[in-house]
Design an enzyme around this catalytic site. Structure first.
Site, short mmCIF file in Angstrom:
data_model
loop_
_atom_site.label_atom_id
_atom_site.label_comp_id
_atom_site.label_asym_id
_atom_site.label_seq_id
_atom_site.Cartn_x
_atom_site.Cartn_y
_atom_site.Cartn_z
N TYR A 54 -59.03 65.37 -7.95
CA TYR A 54 -58.23 64.68 -8.96
C TYR A 54 -58.89 64.81 -10.33
O TYR A 54 -60.02 64.36 -10.53
CB TYR A 54 -58.06 63.20 -8.62
CG TYR A 54 -57.26 62.90 -7.37
CD1 TYR A 54 -56.53 63.90 -6.72
CD2 TYR A 54 -57.22 61.62 -6.84
CE1 TYR A 54 -55.80 63.62 -5.58
CE2 TYR A 54 -56.48 61.33 -5.69
CZ TYR A 54 -55.78 62.34 -5.07
OH TYR A 54 -55.07 62.05 -3.92
N SER A 151 -55.97 63.54 5.95
CA SER A 151 -54.78 63.37 5.13
C SER A 151 -53.80 64.50 5.42
O SER A 151 -54.17 65.67 5.38
CB SER A 151 -55.14 63.37 3.64
OG SER A 151 -53.99 63.26 2.82
N LYS A 216 -35.79 53.27 -11.57
CA LYS A 216 -35.78 53.48 -13.02
C LYS A 216 -35.11 54.78 -13.44
O LYS A 216 -34.71 54.94 -14.59
CB LYS A 216 -37.20 53.43 -13.57
CG LYS A 216 -38.13 54.54 -13.08
CD LYS A 216 -39.54 54.32 -13.61
CE LYS A 216 -40.53 55.33 -13.06
NZ LYS A 216 -41.92 55.04 -13.53
#
Length: 321
Positions: A54, A151, A216
């Site tokens: 990241y 993961s 949204k």
């Protein structure tokens, strides 16, 4: 905040965890990162998730700085290894060499002596599972990590890792971090059931489908200016996906009355939907504002009946994958 065990294991994580993908070290300033992390901790979040890849290590550095004033044993700090961190032949994957070296780098960036949960970011078909399991167990024996997980592994891969660990008298993986939300349910086919049998818990990412399930984004309308979809630095994993089609967005809008009827925001309904599964230990949220963290934490403790979830399923039947 409420807490759940990772599968059958003793460690407990907050039902809402705070992630750092595409935010900390990249789009959120250092001072804002620290404020958000402390805000989350004060709301009871103890699970902070990261990965070495990241922002190419910057997210870990931001966590290291943000958590320095918080008592270390009060948090569950997680990071990951797998994706390339340099151009060398061994600078990727789940080999013993790469795992050990990247663990050392992550410890330095996170400014900590140990990692609570070290996760294999993806499976590596080029490395024997024996090698990966042994490397993780050796890191545990050295005190550099406490638990390890995976993961986006398949049920068969997770089962092989667990059985290999037991055959070596080694610590097996305790968690899996898959994508899971109202629109993306593939782990329900066999991963959740197999993991329940094996004692492996889920810490799921993208529980709000990168913001789509907040409601949204509206069909036929411009994206909100402060949204991920409107930010070219963040939207490359979002734009062009089926989840952003007008058809899917229209279906999500039909969920709003269901959320309102339950006294929840749309985001809270989506998180509560994930947490309805006892095998899901935590939903990992991403945030750019503390208001989002505040709202998301209110999903904890929500107990809705099967009739509510049936209404959700009836609305989303055409969009679920």
């Amino acid at each position: 905040m409420e807490y759940r065990k990772l599968g059958k294991w003793g460690i407990k994580v907050s039902e809402v965890g705070l992630g750092s993908w595409l935010t900390y070290g990249e789009t959120i300033a250092e001072e804002d990162t620290s404020y958000q992390v402390h805000f989350a901790f004060e709301r009871g979040i103890n699970f902070f998730d990261c990965a070495n890849v990241y922002a190419h290590g910057q997210a870990e550095r931001m966590y290291g700085k943000a958590l320095k004033d918080i008592k270390r044993d009060s948090v569950v700090l997680a990071t990951k290894v797998f994706f390339p961190m340099d151009e060398g032949a061994n600078d990727r994957g789940l080999s013993r060499k790469h795992i050990f070296e990247q663990c050392h780098h992550s410890l330095e960036r996170l400014n900590t002596d140990y990692i609570d949960l070290y996760q294999c970011h993806r499976p590596d078909p080029n490395v024997p599972i024996y090698e990966t399991v042994r490397a993780m167990d050796d890191l545990i024996k050295q005190g550099k990590i406490l638990y390890w997980g995976v993961s986006e592994w398949s049920a068969d891969q997770i089962e092989e890792a667990v059985h290999t660990a037991y055959s070596l008298n080694a610590m097996p993986p305790v968690s899996n971090q898959p994508q899971y939300n109202m629109l993306w349910r593939r782990i329900e086919d066999d991963v959740i059931g197999r993991c329940e049998e094996l004692g492996v818990g889920q810490v799921v990412f993208s529980p709000l489908a990168q913001g789509v399930l907040t409601g949204k984004y509206k069909p036929g309308q411009p994206y909100p200016k402060d949204s991920r979809a409107a930010d070219d630095k963040q939207n490359f994993f979002l734009i062009g996906r089926d989840t952003m089609s007008d058809e899917t967005l229209a279906l999500v809008q039909r969920l709003l009355p269901i959320a309102e009827g339950a006294g929840l925001s749309m985001a809270q309904l989506a998180l509560a939907w994930c947490l309805r599964k006892s095998n899901v230990a935590s939903v990992i949220i991403g945030a750019t504002k503390v208001e989002q963290i505040e709202d998301n934490c209110k999903a904890v403790g929500t107990n809705l009946g099967d009739d509510v979830w049936k209404k959700v399923d009836d609305v989303l039947a055409a969009a679920v994958k």
